[in-house]
Write a protein that holds these residues in place. Structure first.
Motif, PDB file in Angstrom:
ATOM      1  N   THR A 229      32.593  42.081  32.832  1.00 48.57           N
ATOM      2  CA  THR A 229      31.808  42.561  33.968  1.00 48.57           C
ATOM      3  C   THR A 229      32.587  42.379  35.266  1.00 48.57           C
ATOM      4  O   THR A 229      32.478  43.213  36.160  1.00 48.57           O
ATOM      5  CB  THR A 229      30.441  41.849  34.056  1.00 48.57           C
ATOM      6  OG1 THR A 229      30.644  40.443  34.139  1.00 48.57           O
ATOM      7  CG2 THR A 229      29.575  42.172  32.853  1.00 48.57           C
TER       8      THR A 229
ATOM      9  N   GLU B 117      34.855  48.231  43.038  1.00 47.09           N
ATOM     10  CA  GLU B 117      35.098  47.847  44.431  1.00 47.09           C
ATOM     11  C   GLU B 117      36.428  48.373  44.959  1.00 47.09           C
ATOM     12  O   GLU B 117      36.624  48.488  46.158  1.00 47.09           O
ATOM     13  CB  GLU B 117      35.053  46.324  44.569  1.00 47.09           C
ATOM     14  CG  GLU B 117      33.669  45.743  44.402  1.00 47.09           C
ATOM     15  CD  GLU B 117      33.651  44.231  44.372  1.00 47.09           C
ATOM     16  OE1 GLU B 117      34.740  43.595  44.351  1.00 47.09           O
ATOM     17  OE2 GLU B 117      32.543  43.673  44.353  1.00 47.09           O
TER      18      GLU B 117
ATOM     19  N   THR C 295      33.446  45.357  37.882  1.00 47.54           N
ATOM     20  CA  THR C 295      33.103  45.152  39.293  1.00 47.54           C
ATOM     21  C   THR C 295      34.337  45.340  40.164  1.00 47.54           C
ATOM     22  O   THR C 295      34.275  46.016  41.198  1.00 47.54           O
ATOM     23  CB  THR C 295      32.505  43.746  39.509  1.00 47.54           C
ATOM     24  OG1 THR C 295      31.343  43.610  38.701  1.00 47.54           O
ATOM     25  CG2 THR C 295      32.159  43.511  40.960  1.00 47.54           C
TER      26      THR C 295
END
Length: 175
Positions: A76, A84, A80
């Motif tokens: 995860t 980003e 992420t």
């Protein structure tokens, strides 16, 4: 575990008074060899036992739920990180360097989590961001292309058409 009392044997088996969990079958050969070496107590049996014990402990760690949870957390974190930094140049190698994994492992993780390659995942993120920008602001299409990680506005337009079925200009005007 040495059997000292009655044990409810659900997920394993008892052998010679020892309980082995089903998920720990990978340890069986090393444990049997350790037991044999211990019973023999031949010359240099202690280093042999020590080595086998280290192998078993390493296997236990690799199969442990703690390690599995860390791997899931890493997955995860990787997604992420990508979401980003999607507008930057991202490759399997750059993500691998960031998370201290092998690039092939990164590729495998992303494929498992998303069902698509890193490149396809990045393009999808970029297209969704581009659509959002086209609908929410009046930036020129070339500026939106740059904000979404495309250095070449014509490649952006080409891929946008492929992804949405119309040009960015048409998309902006029709929505």
């Amino acid at each position: 575990i040495k059997k000292t009392e009655n044990i409810n044997v659900k997920g394993g088996f008892l052998e010679e008074g020892y309980y082995i969990e089903k998920q720990a079958f990978y340890l069986q050969n090393n444990l049997e060899t350790m037991l044999t070496e211990y019973k023999r107590m031949e010359f240099l049996f202690e280093p042999q036992l020590s080595s086998l014990l280290k192998v078993c402990l390493n296997d236990i760690y690799r199969h442990s739920s703690y390690n599995q949870l860390n791997r899931l957390k890493g997955r995860t974190d990787i997604l992420t990180f990508i979401s980003e930094h999607f507008c930057e140049e991202i490759t399997n190698l750059s993500v691998a360097n960031e998370f201290h994994y092998h690039p092939n492992y990164i590729s495998q993780l992303i494929k498992e989590q998303t069902g698509i390659s890193l490149h396809q995942y990045l393009l999808r993120l970029r297209m969704l961001k581009a659509a959002d920008l086209l609908l929410s602001c009046n930036f020129p299409i070339s500026e939106i292309a740059i904000q979404c990680g495309f250095n070449d506005p014509s490649y952006f337009t080409q891929y946008f058409k492929k992804f949405f079925g119309c040009s960015p200009k048409t998309f902006r005007n029709e929505k």
